[in-house]
Write an enzyme that holds these catalytic residues in place. Structure first.
Site, mmCIF file in Angstrom:
data_model
loop_
_atom_site.group_PDB
_atom_site.id
_atom_site.type_symbol
_atom_site.label_atom_id
_atom_site.label_comp_id
_atom_site.label_asym_id
_atom_site.label_seq_id
_atom_site.Cartn_x
_atom_site.Cartn_y
_atom_site.Cartn_z
ATOM 1 N N CYS A 130 0.723 -1.079 -0.023
ATOM 2 C CA CYS A 130 0.222 -0.095 0.060
ATOM 3 C C CYS A 130 0.820 1.299 0.252
ATOM 4 O O CYS A 130 0.473 2.062 -0.791
ATOM 5 C CB CYS A 130 -0.880 -0.046 1.420
ATOM 6 S SG CYS A 130 -0.350 -0.673 2.767
ATOM 7 N N SER A 160 -4.999 0.046 10.282
ATOM 8 C CA SER A 160 -5.817 -1.140 9.393
ATOM 9 C C SER A 160 -4.794 -1.861 8.414
ATOM 10 O O SER A 160 -5.169 -2.790 8.139
ATOM 11 C CB SER A 160 -6.883 -0.352 8.544
ATOM 12 O OG SER A 160 -6.286 0.730 7.946
ATOM 13 N N GLY A 161 -3.677 -1.337 8.256
ATOM 14 C CA GLY A 161 -2.623 -1.863 7.677
ATOM 15 C C GLY A 161 -2.342 -3.281 8.280
ATOM 16 O O GLY A 161 -1.847 -4.325 7.523
ATOM 17 N N LYS A 214 10.318 -2.857 1.315
ATOM 18 C CA LYS A 214 9.645 -3.287 0.390
ATOM 19 C C LYS A 214 9.365 -2.049 -0.691
ATOM 20 O O LYS A 214 9.474 -2.086 -1.884
ATOM 21 C CB LYS A 214 7.923 -3.513 0.698
ATOM 22 C CG LYS A 214 7.656 -4.748 1.221
ATOM 23 C CD LYS A 214 6.301 -4.804 2.253
ATOM 24 C CE LYS A 214 6.127 -6.048 2.992
ATOM 25 N NZ LYS A 214 5.101 -5.754 4.045
ATOM 26 N N ARG A 236 4.086 3.547 12.184
ATOM 27 C CA ARG A 236 2.846 3.254 12.460
ATOM 28 C C ARG A 236 2.073 4.237 13.411
ATOM 29 O O ARG A 236 2.984 4.635 14.615
ATOM 30 C CB ARG A 236 2.669 1.750 13.282
ATOM 31 C CG ARG A 236 1.287 1.395 13.503
ATOM 32 C CD ARG A 236 0.671 0.989 12.058
ATOM 33 N NE ARG A 236 1.049 -0.470 11.903
ATOM 34 C CZ ARG A 236 0.890 -0.736 10.700
ATOM 35 N NH1 ARG A 236 0.414 -0.151 9.781
ATOM 36 N NH2 ARG A 236 1.148 -2.237 10.246
ATOM 37 N N HIS A 243 -3.173 5.945 5.058
ATOM 38 C CA HIS A 243 -1.525 6.137 5.080
ATOM 39 C C HIS A 243 -1.014 7.631 4.464
ATOM 40 O O HIS A 243 -1.683 8.041 3.559
ATOM 41 C CB HIS A 243 -0.744 5.155 4.259
ATOM 42 C CG HIS A 243 -0.958 3.648 5.020
ATOM 43 N ND1 HIS A 243 -1.572 3.520 6.101
ATOM 44 C CD2 HIS A 243 -0.512 2.680 4.395
ATOM 45 C CE1 HIS A 243 -1.249 2.096 6.269
ATOM 46 N NE2 HIS A 243 -0.656 1.368 5.153
ATOM 47 N N ASN A 317 -5.472 3.221 2.678
ATOM 48 C CA ASN A 317 -4.506 2.030 2.561
ATOM 49 C C ASN A 317 -5.132 0.765 2.031
ATOM 50 O O ASN A 317 -4.650 -0.055 1.474
ATOM 51 C CB ASN A 317 -3.640 1.895 3.621
ATOM 52 C CG ASN A 317 -4.512 1.703 5.043
ATOM 53 O OD1 ASN A 317 -5.423 2.636 5.193
ATOM 54 N ND2 ASN A 317 -4.632 0.643 5.468
HETATM 55 C C1 2RA Z 1 0.961 -2.397 6.721
HETATM 56 N N1 2RA Z 1 1.616 -2.116 4.557
HETATM 57 O O1 2RA Z 1 0.386 -1.262 6.848
HETATM 58 C C2 2RA Z 1 1.561 -3.075 5.758
HETATM 59 C C3 2RA Z 1 0.784 -4.279 5.364
HETATM 60 N N2 2RA Z 1 -0.652 -3.971 4.605
HETATM 61 O O2 2RA Z 1 0.860 -2.878 7.806
#
Ligand code: 2RA
Length: 338
Positions: A130, A160-161, A214, A236, A243, A317
């Protein structure tokens, strides 16, 4: 023409969102098969007025479908996606399992739609991460015009990721803390409520996390440019959906903020919100959540670098970051290849 579809991970956050977007976009779904792990098999889910029983992947025969969306974790994709492809269906995989496989196209429809042509090599197409998708949708028009040589990016990623569990943990901790109770962390390494964690996915040898690497590897593959330098920090934050990314690029040729703004205003999949005043920028809550576009604002020249430019990039996201992008890939597949 209709297409028989399987959704693996149908009871997860992305699976549920894929179902609603398939309906929203009137995707020509023929037969629909919903598949999940043993802990949610048997659930009944409604799609377009019909109820479907969720079945277990162990019992499913993929020769019944032409397209299978996978969003049930890398382990499930690693085990079952090749088998599904061998049974003649095209797998669109939302996990990281095959993104670095040279025989598997990694596609963002607004950026490298031509790569879908390689789908038949392994019968698998990978959906990028994402945080990569939203960044490259925004950077594509600039890269095409002046070539980006380096990207520095800090991400602010919604819980929510990490799926439904991520949402539950943030909500639970917040409620507890607001009631003067102890908040414990299960999913995240430390308290996420009223906090920020500079850690998503596992750490690699070089000190970066898998989430950060990634963005490096996927950017080079999607832009087909191994020279482009990417330096991410993935964080996070206590946001439920959407995001955000503070993106700082260096370009081979200089580009002004004004030209960048004009390019982005015309770019596919991009909504520009770039006013130098209160509220003149996108946020997860006020613009991105529930929407399809990638939102861009805070465009300004980098005062520390002659060929530098800064932007702020926000997107849902779960939608553009996963479910919508996968379905847009499927639309290219059925319109141009199947
Ligand atoms: C996350 N991009 O935000 C990673 C997996 N969806 O946790």
């Amino acid at each position: 023409n209709t297409y028989d579809i399987a959704i693996v991970g149908a009871t997860g956050m992305v699976g549920e969102t894929m179902l609603s977007i398939l309906a929203e976009r009137n995707f020509p779904v023929g037969k629909l098969f919903l598949i999940a792990g043993e802990n949610t098999a048997g659930t009944r889910i409604e799609y377009e007025g019909t109820y479907y029983q969720v079945s277990r992947i162990e019992d499913f025969d993929f020769s019944q479908v032409q397209i299978a969306f996978f969003s049930a974790g890398s382990a499930v994709s690693e085990e079952y996606a090749p088998k599904a492809a061998m049974n003649g269906c095209v797998v669109i995989d939302n996990t990281s399992a095959f993104r670095n496989d040279p025989d598997v196209p990694l596609v963002i429809p607004e950026v490298n739609p031509h790569a879908v042509a390689e789908y038949s090599t392994r019968g698998i197409i990978s959906n990028p991460n994402c945080s990569t998708i939203q960044m490259l949708v925004a950077l594509k028009p600039i890269h095409d015009m002046v070539k980006i040589t380096r990207i520095n990016v800090a991400t602010y990623q919604a819980v929510s990721g990490a799926g439904k569990k991520g949402i539950k943990e943030l909500a639970g901790q917040t409620a507890k803390l607001l009631n003067g109770l102890e908040a414990k962390s299960d999913l995240f390494s430390k308290q996420i409520a009223f906090n920020v964690l500079p850690h998503i996915d596992e750490f690699e040898e070089n000190g970066y996390t898998k989430e950060e690497m990634k963005m490096v590897r996927e950017t080079q593959k999607i832009f087909e440019d191994d020279e482009i330098l990417v330096n991410p920090t993935a964080v996070r934050v206590p946001v439920f959906f959407g995001h955000s990314e503070a993106v700082h690029i260096e370009t081979r040729e200089p580009i002004s903020a004004q030209v960048a703004r004009e390019l982005l205003a015309a770019a596919p999949g991009v909504s520009l919100l770039d006013e130098r005043e209160n509220g003149g920028y996108p946020t997860p809550v006020s613009e991105a959540t529930g929407k399809d576009d990638v939102f861009v604002g805070r465009i300004r020249s980098d005062l520390s670098h002659a060929n530098g430019l800064n932007l702020w990039v926000v997107a849902d996201n779960v939608r553009k970051g996963a479910a919508l992008n996968a379905i847009q890939i499927a639309e290219i597949l059925i319109n141009d290849y199947l």
